[in-house]
Enzyme design. Structure first.
Site, PDB file in Angstrom:
ATOM      1  N   GLN A 173      -0.218   9.229  -7.368  1.00 28.88           N
ATOM      2  CA  GLN A 173       0.620   8.560  -6.373  1.00 28.88           C
ATOM      3  C   GLN A 173       0.510   7.042  -6.430  1.00 28.88           C
ATOM      4  O   GLN A 173       1.294   6.325  -5.819  1.00 28.88           O
ATOM      5  CB  GLN A 173       0.219   9.052  -4.974  1.00 28.88           C
ATOM      6  CG  GLN A 173       0.433  10.546  -4.800  1.00 28.88           C
ATOM      7  CD  GLN A 173      -0.355  11.117  -3.644  1.00 28.88           C
ATOM      8  OE1 GLN A 173       0.139  11.271  -2.541  1.00 28.88           O
ATOM      9  NE2 GLN A 173      -1.626  11.445  -3.900  1.00 28.88           N
ATOM     10  N   ARG A 174      -0.462   6.550  -7.148  1.00 25.41           N
ATOM     11  CA  ARG A 174      -0.687   5.097  -7.254  1.00 25.41           C
ATOM     12  C   ARG A 174      -0.210   4.549  -8.599  1.00 25.41           C
ATOM     13  O   ARG A 174      -0.162   3.322  -8.805  1.00 25.41           O
ATOM     14  CB  ARG A 174      -2.178   4.825  -7.106  1.00 25.41           C
ATOM     15  CG  ARG A 174      -2.733   5.174  -5.728  1.00 25.41           C
ATOM     16  CD  ARG A 174      -3.050   3.920  -4.993  1.00 25.41           C
ATOM     17  NE  ARG A 174      -4.153   3.266  -5.647  1.00 25.41           N
ATOM     18  CZ  ARG A 174      -5.439   3.492  -5.351  1.00 25.41           C
ATOM     19  NH1 ARG A 174      -5.762   4.343  -4.389  1.00 25.41           N
ATOM     20  NH2 ARG A 174      -6.397   2.872  -5.996  1.00 25.41           N
ATOM     21  N   ASP A 233       0.218   3.805   1.381  1.00 24.12           N
ATOM     22  CA  ASP A 233       0.068   4.484   2.676  1.00 24.12           C
ATOM     23  C   ASP A 233       1.172   4.116   3.650  1.00 24.12           C
ATOM     24  O   ASP A 233       1.408   4.837   4.620  1.00 24.12           O
ATOM     25  CB  ASP A 233      -1.272   4.113   3.316  1.00 24.12           C
ATOM     26  CG  ASP A 233      -2.446   4.484   2.434  1.00 24.12           C
ATOM     27  OD1 ASP A 233      -3.550   3.944   2.657  1.00 24.12           O
ATOM     28  OD2 ASP A 233      -2.258   5.283   1.503  1.00 24.12           O
ATOM     29  N   ARG A 265      -4.348   8.094   3.592  1.00 21.04           N
ATOM     30  CA  ARG A 265      -5.484   7.785   4.471  1.00 21.04           C
ATOM     31  C   ARG A 265      -5.222   8.347   5.871  1.00 21.04           C
ATOM     32  O   ARG A 265      -4.999   9.535   5.991  1.00 21.04           O
ATOM     33  CB  ARG A 265      -5.792   6.294   4.503  1.00 21.04           C
ATOM     34  CG  ARG A 265      -7.330   6.125   4.596  1.00 21.04           C
ATOM     35  CD  ARG A 265      -7.760   4.736   4.867  1.00 21.04           C
ATOM     36  NE  ARG A 265      -7.752   3.826   3.732  1.00 21.04           N
ATOM     37  CZ  ARG A 265      -8.675   3.772   2.782  1.00 21.04           C
ATOM     38  NH1 ARG A 265      -9.661   4.602   2.806  1.00 21.04           N
ATOM     39  NH2 ARG A 265      -8.601   2.894   1.806  1.00 21.04           N
ATOM     40  N   THR A 275       0.856  -1.190   0.000  1.00 23.93           N
ATOM     41  CA  THR A 275       0.000   0.000   0.000  1.00 23.93           C
ATOM     42  C   THR A 275       0.887   1.233   0.000  1.00 23.93           C
ATOM     43  O   THR A 275       1.886   1.281   0.705  1.00 23.93           O
ATOM     44  CB  THR A 275      -0.923   0.060   1.231  1.00 23.93           C
ATOM     45  OG1 THR A 275      -1.582   1.340   1.258  1.00 23.93           O
ATOM     46  CG2 THR A 275      -0.187  -0.151   2.542  1.00 23.93           C
TER      47      THR A 275
END
Ligand code: F6P
Length: 358
Positions: free
Chosen positions: A288-289, A139, A183, A137
């Site tokens: 960002q992904r 994050d 997140r 992830t």
């Protein structure tokens, strides 16, 4: 040692570059051990609907550097939260997953994803599913590993964006507010802000006030800096909002509300204060992904993929691969989930303040 002949793989939750490098390493390591690999499509939807494909060496040829996931992903959840107790309860989808595993005679499963995806694997362990998870992830909020696949590639995107935004902020004497993902954790905001030279970094771990931001910008102005770069995490909490996050309203199958909008909210508050510099907002969102995996992520994914097969061969299940220092170790999923979402380390918050960053 268990006799492992067939392994399933799935990729769930928010994607990132590096996932395909992990899939490639799983298939290559499994092939070396004479193990057949089955790829389930779109996260947990795949085993629920038995939507799968064989993964052979030719299927993973040329995907090391390719972003996204060749298997597709989703936020499908075979469990649902009991409103009274807050416990995750199995739905009939769990029986369909078990049926798929039995029909395909799978000896193990390697789910690749964040705490939502890994949480399902942990809950399925009680139903006999033997899983070795791989943390993935952007994050980086998965407990038990220094880094999750995808985080480093997201940092590269944020750093490049801040480099680009410095030139236009300087030229126009503006405050560029950059909203980043992450997140409820500030890993992307703090480490991306440090790498990109932000002047103000607002992370969920440290509630902020608009006055503090305005003061930091004014101090720079008094020192002759007629521009500022402000990085704000999508989950950052403003004291003026009583610590509430700015949300988009939609809630996913794991109970997460979609975050977004704090950047524009902050810009409006700064304008209301009559700040002498004009604020402008850039929301990096899904940039960002996307893109190409950095070398760090390719190496991390390759190590995790090979280790996941080796942990399965060693009979280590209900665990995930975790990078701790230089070592990849098997971390019990119960321990992982107890610590998620992993907040950004205090050392990085301290470093930012020591660098004079609000
Ligand atoms: O978990 C990764 C992530 O990109 C978060 O940073 C972000 O809040 C969320 O996914 C967005 O979810 P979706 O891709 O479902 O819009």
């Amino acid at each position: 040692m268990p006799n492992i002949k067939r392994i399933g793989v799935l990729t769930g939750g928010g994607d990132s570059p590096g996932i395909n490098a992990a899939i490639r390493a799983i298939v290559r390591r499994a092939h070396a051990a004479g193990i057949e690999v089955i790829g389930f499509r779109d996260g947990w939807r795949g085993p629920i609907e038995d939507d799968a494909q064989p993964l052979t060496l030719s299927d993973v040829s040329g995907i090391l550097h390719v972003g996204g996931t060749i298997l597709g992903t989703s936020r499908t959840n075979p469990f649902e939260k009991d409103k009274a107790t807050g416990e995750w309860k199995p739905t009939p989808k769990v029986d369909r997953i078990l049926g798929t595993f039995n029909r395909r005679r799978l000896d193990a499963l390697i789910p690749i994803g964040g705490d939502d995806t890994l949480g399902v694997a942990h809950r399925l362990a009680k139903h006999g599913v033997k899983a070795v998870g791989i943390p993935q992830t952007i994050d980086n909020d998965v407990e038990g590993t220094d880094y999750a696949i995808g985080f480093h590639s997201a940092l590269a995107v944020v750093t490049d964006a801040l480099d680009k935004l410095h030139t236009t902020a300087h030229a126009h004497h503006r405050v560029l507010i950059v909203e980043v993902m992450g997140r409820d954790a500030g890993w992307i905001a703090i480490l991306g802000g440090l790498a990109g030279g932000a002047d103000v970094i607002l992370a969920p771990e440290e509630p902020f006030s608009v006055d503090e931001v305005a003061e930091a910008i004014s101090r720079r102005l008094e020192g002759g800096k007629r521009f500022s770069i402000v990085v704000v995490a999508e989950g950052a909490r403003a004291k003026e909002l009583d610590g509430q996050q700015v949300v988009q309203g939609k809630v996913d199958a794991f109970g997460h509300v979609q975050l977004g909008g704090i950047g524009y909210w902050l810009a409006n508050r700064l304008e209301e204060r009559g700040l002498p510099l004009t604020p402008r907002v850039t929301v990096l969102a899904y940039l960002q992904r996307g893109g190409v995996a950095t070398p760090f992520d390719r190496l991390l994914a390759t190590r995790f993929g090979a280790a996941a097969v080796e942990f399965a061969l060693a009979g280590k299940f209900d665990v995930m691969t975790g990078l701790q220092g230089h070592d990849v170790i098997a971390v019990p999923l119960a321990q992982v989930l107890a610590g998620c979402p992993k907040p950004v380390s205090p050392e990085f918050l301290k470093l930012a303040r020591e660098m004079g960053v609000r």
